[in-house]
Design a protein around this motif. Structure first.
Motif, mmCIF file in Angstrom:
data_model
loop_
_atom_site.group_PDB
_atom_site.id
_atom_site.type_symbol
_atom_site.label_atom_id
_atom_site.label_comp_id
_atom_site.label_asym_id
_atom_site.label_seq_id
_atom_site.Cartn_x
_atom_site.Cartn_y
_atom_site.Cartn_z
ATOM 1 N N ASP A 76 0.819 -1.220 0.000
ATOM 2 C CA ASP A 76 0.000 0.000 0.000
ATOM 3 C C ASP A 76 0.843 1.255 0.000
ATOM 4 O O ASP A 76 0.459 2.269 -0.579
ATOM 5 N N PHE A 84 -2.389 11.055 -3.826
ATOM 6 C CA PHE A 84 -1.399 10.069 -3.351
ATOM 7 C C PHE A 84 -0.061 10.797 -3.282
ATOM 8 O O PHE A 84 0.876 10.502 -4.014
ATOM 9 N N ASP A 88 -1.846 11.346 1.980
ATOM 10 C CA ASP A 88 -1.164 10.048 1.874
ATOM 11 C C ASP A 88 -1.581 9.166 3.047
ATOM 12 O O ASP A 88 -1.818 9.648 4.150
ATOM 13 N N ASP A 98 -6.870 7.653 3.900
ATOM 14 C CA ASP A 98 -7.238 7.101 2.592
ATOM 15 C C ASP A 98 -7.834 8.233 1.740
ATOM 16 O O ASP A 98 -8.772 8.920 2.182
ATOM 17 N N ALA A 99 -7.302 8.413 0.543
ATOM 18 C CA ALA A 99 -7.710 9.554 -0.288
ATOM 19 C C ALA A 99 -9.221 9.577 -0.521
ATOM 20 O O ALA A 99 -9.854 10.634 -0.449
HETATM 21 C C1 LIG Z 1 3.537 5.978 -6.332
HETATM 22 S S1 LIG Z 1 3.528 6.766 -4.758
HETATM 23 C C2 LIG Z 1 3.522 8.468 -5.269
HETATM 24 C C3 LIG Z 1 3.962 9.430 -4.183
HETATM 25 C C4 LIG Z 1 4.201 10.866 -4.651
HETATM 26 N N1 LIG Z 1 3.121 11.374 -5.485
HETATM 27 C C5 LIG Z 1 5.531 11.012 -5.349
HETATM 28 O O1 LIG Z 1 5.543 11.058 -6.587
HETATM 29 O O2 LIG Z 1 6.560 11.080 -4.667
HETATM 30 C C6 LIG Z 1 1.890 6.473 -4.213
HETATM 31 C C7 LIG Z 1 1.587 6.938 -2.792
HETATM 32 O O3 LIG Z 1 0.202 6.665 -2.519
HETATM 33 C C8 LIG Z 1 0.070 6.347 -1.148
HETATM 34 N N2 LIG Z 1 -1.225 5.632 -1.001
HETATM 35 C C9 LIG Z 1 -1.512 4.340 -1.293
HETATM 36 N N3 LIG Z 1 -2.818 4.085 -1.083
HETATM 37 C C10 LIG Z 1 -3.380 5.260 -0.687
HETATM 38 C C11 LIG Z 1 -4.701 5.651 -0.350
HETATM 39 N N4 LIG Z 1 -5.708 4.773 -0.368
HETATM 40 N N5 LIG Z 1 -4.929 6.927 -0.004
HETATM 41 C C12 LIG Z 1 -3.900 7.832 0.047
HETATM 42 N N6 LIG Z 1 -2.621 7.508 -0.259
HETATM 43 C C13 LIG Z 1 -2.367 6.253 -0.625
HETATM 44 C C14 LIG Z 1 1.316 5.543 -0.821
HETATM 45 O O4 LIG Z 1 1.606 5.564 0.548
HETATM 46 C C15 LIG Z 1 2.387 6.269 -1.687
HETATM 47 O O5 LIG Z 1 3.067 7.242 -0.936
#
Ligand SMILES: C[S@@+](CC[C@H](N)C(=O)[O-])C[C@H]1O[C@@H](n2cnc3c(N)ncnc32)[C@H](O)[C@@H]1O
Length: 275
Positions: free
Chosen positions: A68, A128, A150, A178-179
């Protein structure tokens, strides 16, 4: 220079492969070592550390980015065993922990591209947002408000540090959770732009992204797509978005962000929605 340094340790083909799988983040190097070279990991680490003067640690990435939180397992192979470092990009400073939260230096062009599109006065919802890379670069360059959501508490803590470090309190807001839930509770119809940088799960969160976006607002929809020909990847992602979009949508732009595997691409589609 690095290739020269690895000459005595690896064949030319092996060192080419290794160098393309190499990232430097502040004073930390992360390298993906193929199974066939794992027996040489200590000497690879030592050689990298001796030749990259700005590096203090070399880690071997021992798992894909997963789970996650989109984090990875790292094994120290040379230098100091510490995973936190400072990284600079587009005039901003970031505290990064390469073990505890997602971070990729390979998204820097995309971060700049998004920041350039934002107009003064806009509200951005970064669903995210991780440690705040996109959000902070955007808010440093444009007069905008950014909600950086996040689910990973470590990413949220780092984002809060990064907001202070870049003097952006009151412009970037770090929210843990959770977004989909956060949007439902307090961000519906607030975003001029919504960023969805969780490409593996974009479809699952599309309804929430639409809910977060104002009428005539823009969604930056990221996805991973298989394409036999690279030139077809963006059209395939546009078509996919149009197939699943729950609202009237107009594609403004699409591009390949990076290759993520053989015939497998991360793409972004910028879409204007009408609700
Ligand atoms: C691919 S990373 C991108 C992070 C950031 N945008 C970057 O480019 O550095 C995806 C992020 O989504 C977060 N994430 C995963 N599921 C989520 C959710 N349901 N709600 C919010 N954030 C979430 C993860 O913890 C992670 O930090």
């Amino acid at each position: 220079m690095l290739k020269k340094a690895l000459e005595g340790v690896l064949s030319e083909k092996e060192s080419d492969e290794l160098i393309s799988a190499f990232d430097q983040i502040g004073d930390i190097i992360i390298v993906r070592i193929p199974d066939s070279l794992l027996a040489k990991k200590k000497v690879i680490g030592k050689t990298l550390l001796e030749n990259v003067k700005t590096a203090n640690s070399v880690f071997c990435q021992s798992s894909p980015v997963e789970g996650d939180f989109r984090t990875r397992d790292l094994e120290i192979i040379a230098g100091q065993d510490k995973t936190e470092t400072e990284y600079k990009e587009f005039g901003c400073r970031f505290i990064v922990d390469v073990q505890k939260a997602f971070f990729s230096p390979r998204l820097s062009n995309e971060r700049n591209r998004i920041a350039e599109q934002i107009l003064d006065g806009q509200t951005v919802i970064n669903m995210f947002g991780g440690i705040g890379m996109f959000s902070i670069i955007a808010a440093k360059n444009k007069k905008c408000i950014v909600y950086n959501i996040d689910i990973n508490p470590d990413a949220v803590e780092l984002c809060e540090k990064n907001i202070k470090l870049n003097k952006l309190s009151g412009k970037v807001f770090s929210i843990q959770g959770d977004a989909a839930q956060i949007i439902k509770e307090k961000l519906e119809n607030k975003g001029d732009r919504v960023l969805m940088l969780l490409p593996e799960r974009s479809d699952e969160f599309l309804d929430s992204a639409v809910a977060a976006t104002k009428n005539n607002g823009i969604i930056h929809y990221y996805s991973h797509i298989h394409a036999d020909k690279k030139s077809e990847a963006t059209k395939l992602s546009e078509n996919h978005f149009m197939d699943i979009s729950p609202v009237v949508s107009k594609v403004l732009n699409s591009k390949i962000v990076r290759a993520v595997g053989p015939r497998y691409y991360q793409t972004v589609v910028d879409v204007k929605i009408t609700k």
